[in-house]
Design an enzyme around this catalytic site. Structure first.
Site, PDB file in Angstrom:
ATOM      1  N   GLU A 295      -8.756   9.717   6.149  1.00  0.00           N
ATOM      2  CA  GLU A 295      -8.777   8.812   7.284  1.00  0.00           C
ATOM      3  C   GLU A 295      -9.061   9.650   8.530  1.00  0.00           C
ATOM      4  O   GLU A 295      -8.158  10.316   9.048  1.00  0.00           O
ATOM      5  CB  GLU A 295      -7.443   8.076   7.443  1.00  0.00           C
ATOM      6  CG  GLU A 295      -7.201   7.021   6.384  1.00  0.00           C
ATOM      7  CD  GLU A 295      -5.942   6.218   6.661  1.00  0.00           C
ATOM      8  OE1 GLU A 295      -5.909   5.025   6.303  1.00  0.00           O
ATOM      9  OE2 GLU A 295      -4.983   6.792   7.235  1.00  0.00           O
TER      10      GLU A 295
ATOM     11  N   GLU B 167       0.852  -1.192   0.000  1.00  0.00           N
ATOM     12  CA  GLU B 167       0.000   0.000   0.000  1.00  0.00           C
ATOM     13  C   GLU B 167       0.886   1.239   0.000  1.00  0.00           C
ATOM     14  O   GLU B 167       1.777   1.382   0.835  1.00  0.00           O
ATOM     15  CB  GLU B 167      -0.886  -0.015   1.243  1.00  0.00           C
ATOM     16  CG  GLU B 167      -1.753   1.203   1.449  1.00  0.00           C
ATOM     17  CD  GLU B 167      -2.494   1.163   2.783  1.00  0.00           C
ATOM     18  OE1 GLU B 167      -3.386   2.004   2.974  1.00  0.00           O
ATOM     19  OE2 GLU B 167      -2.156   0.305   3.620  1.00  0.00           O
TER      20      GLU B 167
END
Length: 376
Positions: free
Chosen positions: A240, A157
């Site tokens: 986030e 990622e």
């Protein structure tokens, strides 16, 4: 009785006239309604399609508190974000928009998964809106895997942190700095138990930017976290949040993946299929832009469309020789009737007038019918 029958006919006539009037009113309301209403999603993993090519997802995986996102024509905003989680752990969620595949949910017409070594460029543009009363990051989430998988968790990622607010940090530890795509970043490396994570953190907030995702992918390959025989599976942009987050927004997003081989960054680039000359005349609060699009290919381009992202604070007031919409963020210039073809080796020009706030800047990248162009 004759009078009653006459009265009945009169009622029928009035009813017919009323129905006709109501139908006309309904048609008027339909004609003046927005082309696409905003869609609010509160389901944990609910999603919807925007622009006919990207997926907006709520992606609330780290909390049971309510979170809702409202998808717009060009992006989304977090319309409700209840609760909080400890800032030394994982965030509440990742509300985002993406091109590619995420847990079998693939965006319409995507070119992903695609082999990294076969991707020449992956131009992307973003415009964010931030809030102060929350703890969060604003980030791209780019997924790589040794296989062209469309489900589950990928091996590596990449996170690009455009902004961070509050006492939070990426997974792992800082391993240095790097210059990628013309900017300097903190580089963090670590793992979360299921995949490797390489994070590039901006020293100060970036509200809008056009760049090539492949610059970060190639940096990741150079650091041994992926290989050219691996696959790029998804390009995502969102937030986030750890605490609150209502009001955060992706105003606009674009992502294109161009295949045809990897350019060695240490060698001169091969000629682009198109070139864009962007000439401006700027005064306090306003500007004009004259844009010339040249087709460097060997075949004509029919029905040309030029996509680019206006820097934050800029708005289009009027345009000529093309239609430019929407008025801000990720915009597309569409050819006017009679000039929809760009012959091989030929060019077409258009222009527009706009307003701006803050400092003036030019767009960072252009795509002609999905192909990245060189800037003259």
């Amino acid at each position: 009785m004759p009078r009653l029958r006459h009265h009945s006919r009169t009622l029928r006539a009035v009813s017919a006239a009323l129905l006709t009037a109501l139908a006309a009113l309904a048609a008027l309301l339909t004609a003046t309604a927005p082309a696409q209403a905003d869609t609010t999603i509160c389901e944990e993993f609910g999603s919807t399609v925007i622009q006919g090519r990207y997926v907006v997802q709520n992606n609330r995986w780290g909390t049971s508190a309510t979170q809702c996102v409202t998808a717009t024509n060009s992006g989304f905003r977090v319309s409700q974000a209840d609760g909080s989680v400890p800032t030394n752990g994982a965030p509440k969620s990742y509300p985002s928009v993406f091109n590619g595949c995420h847990y079998t949910n693939c965006s319409p017409g995507t070119a992903l998964p695609a082999r990294i070594g076969g991707i020449s460029s992956a131009p992307s543009s973003i415009s964010y809106s931030y809030v102060d009363n929350a703890v969060y990051n604003a980030s791209y989430d780019i997924w790589l895997d040794p296989t062209p998988r469309t489900d589950g968790v990928n091996r590596t990622e990449i996170m690009i942190w455009f902004n961070r607010v509050g006492p939070i940090q990426p997974i792992g530890s800082q391993v240095g700095t790097a210059n990628v795509a013309g900017r300097t970043w903190e580089v963090w490396s670590g793992g979360n138990g299921t995949n490797d994570v390489l994070s590039f953190v901006a020293p100060s907030a970036i509200s809008s930017w056009s760049f090539d995702v492949m610059d970060f992918v190639r940096e990741t390959v150079a650091r041994g976290k992926a290989g050219n025989d691996w696959y790029l599976t998804s390009i995502q942009a969102g937030f986030e949040p750890w605490q609150n987050g209502a009001g955060l927004a992706v105003n606009s997003f674009s992502s294109t993946v161009n295949t045809g081989g990897t350019q060695n960054p240490d060698e001169p680039g091969t000629p682009s299929a198109c070139t864009v000359a962007y000439a401006t005349n700027v005064w306090p609060g306003g500007f004009t832009a004259n844009v010339t699009v040249t087709n460097n290919g060997s075949a004509p381009v029919d029905g040309w469309r030029l996509a680019f992202t206006l820097p934050s604070g800029q708005n289009v007031v009027q345009a000529w020789n093309a239609t430019v919409s929407p008025s801000s963020g990720a915009v597309t210039a569409t050819a006017a009737a009679g000039s929809a073809r760009i012959a091989a080796g030929g060019s077409q020009s258009f222009g527009f007038q706009g307003t701006y706030s803050g400092s003036f800047a030019q767009p960072g990248g252009f795509q002609l019918n999905g192909t990245a162009c060189r800037t003259a």
